[in-house]
Design a protein around this motif. Sequence first.
Motif, PDB file in Angstrom:
ATOM      1  N   PHE A   1       0.894  -1.098  -0.095  1.00  0.00           N
ATOM      2  CA  PHE A   1      -0.101   0.175   0.130  1.00  0.00           C
ATOM      3  C   PHE A   1       1.023   1.223   0.026  1.00  0.00           C
ATOM      4  CE2 PHE A   1      -4.126  -2.085   2.272  1.00  0.00           C
ATOM      5  CZ  PHE A   1      -4.578  -2.199   1.005  1.00  0.00           C
ATOM      6  N   PRO A   2       0.429   2.434  -0.719  1.00  0.00           N
ATOM      7  CA  PRO A   2       1.106   3.633  -0.518  1.00  0.00           C
ATOM      8  C   PRO A   2       0.816   4.279   0.632  1.00  0.00           C
ATOM      9  CG  PRO A   2      -0.878   3.919  -1.918  1.00  0.00           C
ATOM     10  CD  PRO A   2      -0.767   2.504  -1.639  1.00  0.00           C
ATOM     11  N   THR A   3       1.309   5.519   0.862  1.00  0.00           N
ATOM     12  CA  THR A   3       1.232   6.255   1.855  1.00  0.00           C
ATOM     13  C   THR A   3       0.798   7.782   1.634  1.00  0.00           C
ATOM     14  OG1 THR A   3       3.473   7.081   2.303  1.00  0.00           O
ATOM     15  CG2 THR A   3       3.056   4.716   3.183  1.00  0.00           C
ATOM     16  N   SER A   4       0.501   8.514   2.588  1.00  0.00           N
ATOM     17  CA  SER A   4       0.201   9.892   2.364  1.00  0.00           C
ATOM     18  C   SER A   4       1.515  10.741   1.945  1.00  0.00           C
ATOM     19  CB  SER A   4      -0.526  10.790   3.666  1.00  0.00           C
ATOM     20  OG  SER A   4       0.490  10.564   4.691  1.00  0.00           O
ATOM     21  N   ASN A   5       2.639  10.218   2.641  1.00  0.00           N
ATOM     22  CA  ASN A   5       3.949  10.802   2.431  1.00  0.00           C
ATOM     23  C   ASN A   5       4.429  10.822   0.931  1.00  0.00           C
ATOM     24  OD1 ASN A   5       4.355  11.476   5.066  1.00  0.00           O
ATOM     25  ND2 ASN A   5       5.363   9.620   5.507  1.00  0.00           N
ATOM     26  N   ASP A   6       3.809   9.695   0.051  1.00  0.00           N
ATOM     27  CA  ASP A   6       4.016   9.495  -1.530  1.00  0.00           C
ATOM     28  C   ASP A   6       3.340  10.573  -1.939  1.00  0.00           C
ATOM     29  OD1 ASP A   6       5.456   6.974  -0.952  1.00  0.00           O
ATOM     30  OD2 ASP A   6       3.514   6.122  -0.944  1.00  0.00           O
ATOM     31  N   LEU A   7       2.279  11.267  -1.518  1.00  0.00           N
ATOM     32  CA  LEU A   7       1.632  12.374  -2.240  1.00  0.00           C
ATOM     33  C   LEU A   7       2.336  13.675  -1.795  1.00  0.00           C
ATOM     34  CD1 LEU A   7      -1.752  11.080  -2.137  1.00  0.00           C
ATOM     35  CD2 LEU A   7      -0.369  11.248  -4.239  1.00  0.00           C
ATOM     36  N   ASP A   8       2.648  13.627  -0.360  1.00  0.00           N
ATOM     37  CA  ASP A   8       2.984  15.021   0.311  1.00  0.00           C
ATOM     38  C   ASP A   8       4.489  15.487  -0.133  1.00  0.00           C
ATOM     39  OD1 ASP A   8       0.581  15.037   1.557  1.00  0.00           O
ATOM     40  OD2 ASP A   8       1.324  14.098   3.366  1.00  0.00           O
ATOM     41  N   ILE A   9       5.114  14.574  -0.649  1.00  0.00           N
ATOM     42  CA  ILE A   9       6.555  15.213  -1.193  1.00  0.00           C
ATOM     43  C   ILE A   9       6.598  15.897  -2.329  1.00  0.00           C
ATOM     44  CG2 ILE A   9       7.725  13.038  -0.464  1.00  0.00           C
ATOM     45  CD1 ILE A   9       7.854  11.915  -3.259  1.00  0.00           C
ATOM     46  N   ASP A  10       5.218  16.061  -3.119  1.00  0.00           N
ATOM     47  CA  ASP A  10       5.178  16.971  -4.044  1.00  0.00           C
ATOM     48  C   ASP A  10       4.584  18.275  -3.838  1.00  0.00           C
ATOM     49  OD1 ASP A  10       3.648  18.164  -6.332  1.00  0.00           O
ATOM     50  OD2 ASP A  10       4.808  16.802  -7.514  1.00  0.00           O
ATOM     51  N   PRO A  11       5.283  19.330  -4.048  1.00  0.00           N
ATOM     52  CA  PRO A  11       4.847  20.707  -3.259  1.00  0.00           C
ATOM     53  C   PRO A  11       3.435  21.251  -3.822  1.00  0.00           C
ATOM     54  CG  PRO A  11       6.908  20.984  -4.800  1.00  0.00           C
ATOM     55  CD  PRO A  11       6.679  19.432  -4.591  1.00  0.00           C
ATOM     56  N   ILE A  12       3.233  20.770  -5.228  1.00  0.00           N
ATOM     57  CA  ILE A  12       2.101  21.342  -5.696  1.00  0.00           C
ATOM     58  C   ILE A  12       1.028  20.413  -5.146  1.00  0.00           C
ATOM     59  CG2 ILE A  12       0.707  21.482  -8.029  1.00  0.00           C
ATOM     60  CD1 ILE A  12       3.400  22.071  -9.311  1.00  0.00           C
ATOM     61  N   LEU A  13       1.085  19.165  -5.341  1.00  0.00           N
ATOM     62  CA  LEU A  13      -0.286  18.533  -4.620  1.00  0.00           C
ATOM     63  C   LEU A  13      -0.500  18.559  -3.186  1.00  0.00           C
ATOM     64  CD1 LEU A  13       0.246  16.928  -7.356  1.00  0.00           C
ATOM     65  CD2 LEU A  13       0.456  14.575  -6.081  1.00  0.00           C
ATOM     66  N   SER A  14       0.515  19.139  -2.498  1.00  0.00           N
ATOM     67  CA  SER A  14       0.423  19.498  -1.004  1.00  0.00           C
ATOM     68  C   SER A  14      -0.677  20.631  -0.952  1.00  0.00           C
ATOM     69  CB  SER A  14       1.499  19.748  -0.363  1.00  0.00           C
ATOM     70  OG  SER A  14       2.275  20.698  -0.952  1.00  0.00           O
ATOM     71  N   GLN A  15      -1.044  21.274  -1.972  1.00  0.00           N
ATOM     72  CA  GLN A  15      -1.833  22.384  -1.800  1.00  0.00           C
ATOM     73  C   GLN A  15      -3.474  21.888  -2.032  1.00  0.00           C
ATOM     74  OE1 GLN A  15      -0.750  25.477  -4.602  1.00  0.00           O
ATOM     75  NE2 GLN A  15       1.438  24.800  -4.556  1.00  0.00           N
ATOM     76  N   TYR A  16      -3.516  20.717  -2.173  1.00  0.00           N
ATOM     77  CA  TYR A  16      -4.852  20.139  -2.502  1.00  0.00           C
ATOM     78  C   TYR A  16      -5.262  18.921  -1.554  1.00  0.00           C
ATOM     79  CZ  TYR A  16      -4.578  22.404  -7.196  1.00  0.00           C
ATOM     80  OH  TYR A  16      -4.360  23.072  -8.284  1.00  0.00           O
ATOM     81  N   ALA A  17      -6.491  18.895  -1.190  1.00  0.00           N
ATOM     82  CA  ALA A  17      -6.952  17.746  -0.437  1.00  0.00           C
ATOM     83  C   ALA A  17      -7.106  16.686  -1.639  1.00  0.00           C
ATOM     84  CB  ALA A  17      -8.241  18.016   0.218  1.00  0.00           C
TER      85      ALA A  17
END
Length: 631
Positions: A187-203
């Motif tokens: 399974f992936p984790t939230s960190n896999d998405l949060d490392i991207d600065p643009i994606l961190s601006q969105y839910a």
Amino acid sequence: MSEQSNQPSHVPNERDPLIGSRYIKGPISQYIHYISKFLKKLQFIKIFTIALIIGTFFTLHGSEKPEGYVIYNANIYTVDEKNPKIEAFTVLDGKFVDVGTRLDLLQKWTNLKPVDLQGRTVIPGLIDAHAHLMHLGDALTSVNLIGAKSTEEVIQRIHEYIKTHPDKNEWITGWGWDQTLWPSKSFPTSNDLDIDPILSQYAISLVRIDGHALWVNGRILDILVKDKIPLEIDGGEIVKDKETGQLTGIFVDNAMKLIYQISPQPTDQQLSANLKAAIYEMHSHGLTGIHDAGVLPKLLKFYKNTILSNPQDFNIRNYAMVECDDNIYCGDQIEKIEGLGDGRLTIRSAKMFMDGALGSWGAALLEPYSDDPTKQGLLISDPALFPPVISRWMDDDFQVNTHCIGDKANHLIINAYGKCFKDYILSKQNGKNITEEELIKEVKKLGESVRFRIEHAQILTLDDIKRVGELNIIPSMQPTHATSDMKYAEQRLGSERIKGAYAWRSFIDAGVKAFPLSSDFPIESVNPFLGFYAAITRKWTNGDSPHGPDGWFPSQKLTREEALRGFTIDAAYSAFNEDILGSISVGKYADFVVIDRDIMSIPEQEIINTAVLTTVFGGQVVFGDFWKIVQ
């Protein structure tokens, strides 16, 4: 289809109903007559050219257009046991009113428009016996993650979506990730998405391919933490890091409700757009019917209002299964409906859920998973809840259809159905004694009458497969689930348990009354021809399988006839609609599909490229420009 089969086998002449005075009176017939003679002299006449000319004139002279038509010179598979192959059929007022030979029907129905299909193949309108209409609409309008090979590719696709949807609000949804396709298989984790600065601006909230797990980013976790997350959830899992105990961003089955409770709700305008996109996608693949597997009461009202206000926006046959929160009974909120809007909506069945899915280790098994002995799957609700709720639906004359993947879930629901059947029979005896043999016979009769279903029926013990036949339960199965799962299913289940998995032939040998087929879209492709191919080959579309080119457990394959029945008449039977749908038969709705090849005879590998030329719903063309002449 060969080049020869595309050529007209019937050349028109002055007595042909397509151009002769027996069919059209007055100046139009004279005009067409002279044009036909002129084109014949040039020796390049084709029937399609004449048809287009007629179509033009019927557009210009709408008052002279007949209300029906005769289809002829076609390769027609009716899926009607009494008339499996015919040369022609007649459509009038949205129904099939006649079938037979080309000569008989053209002579009999001279007042109707004849349509020469030039040898093309016609099959009944296809029915997906287990799918999710509005989930498809959601998937079509959100980030498509199907087939992504890594978390990096997931991030890339989200970036592309943001670029093409600049007006998108702060909440982004996606559908279709599958960790079994990734190198890690985990399974992936939230960190896999949060490392991207643009994606961190969105839910960001992303649904797994099976619909039984959600992957969210840190922004959503922050919202949840403020609302105080429970330590555990019955029938679900909030996945946490084994070392730190921190949330990983994965929510399985019932735990997904935590995310949905804080998600933005779609407006009626968004629902209408999603509905339109989903129905178009269905029509483009030859689907005219769906068994909508789990629809909340609020959405049922949206369906009804759409049909009453604008039925042309709902040109499908929707057999909707009521879904109640937490598997409780909610029949007091539901209006029973039979064929609203000329057969567009029927509500007389309930959907229940016993367990999760195999891909997310949520399928409830009798023994631990072979590839992870710490897991045994999840039961969505207490099994003791099912018999009393099922009995209440029975009292309302509602069919009950229960999601069961694992062998434990299937065993429990077979027990529950069997108990309800026996209790019902005994309650009707009025004190009269009944022998065990008589009880067994009556239970079997009742099973055939109520047509209860197991949705997926994916993994069962061999003894339980026999019990399904004995109780006349209908297994509702998805061929492409087998071909999607076969890359890891045996590893997950072991060499013995796998013998009762995806066991299509075993169910038929057990004597089930019908074997409806489906895709479970958007979990699998909407395309029913991929399901047809998977059913008869048990192979990937590249022609291979884990067991080689003969297919995965090839003894479980279906024949082409069984596969076509599964997407037509058997699907109709499993929704009590066999008298109005599922075959090209007199009196049934005129739902049919024209395709570009003969799926019943061509080499199996060619089936996957089948293209729909025209989809017809209630006699109206709803997809394809193949013959505007009918409209």
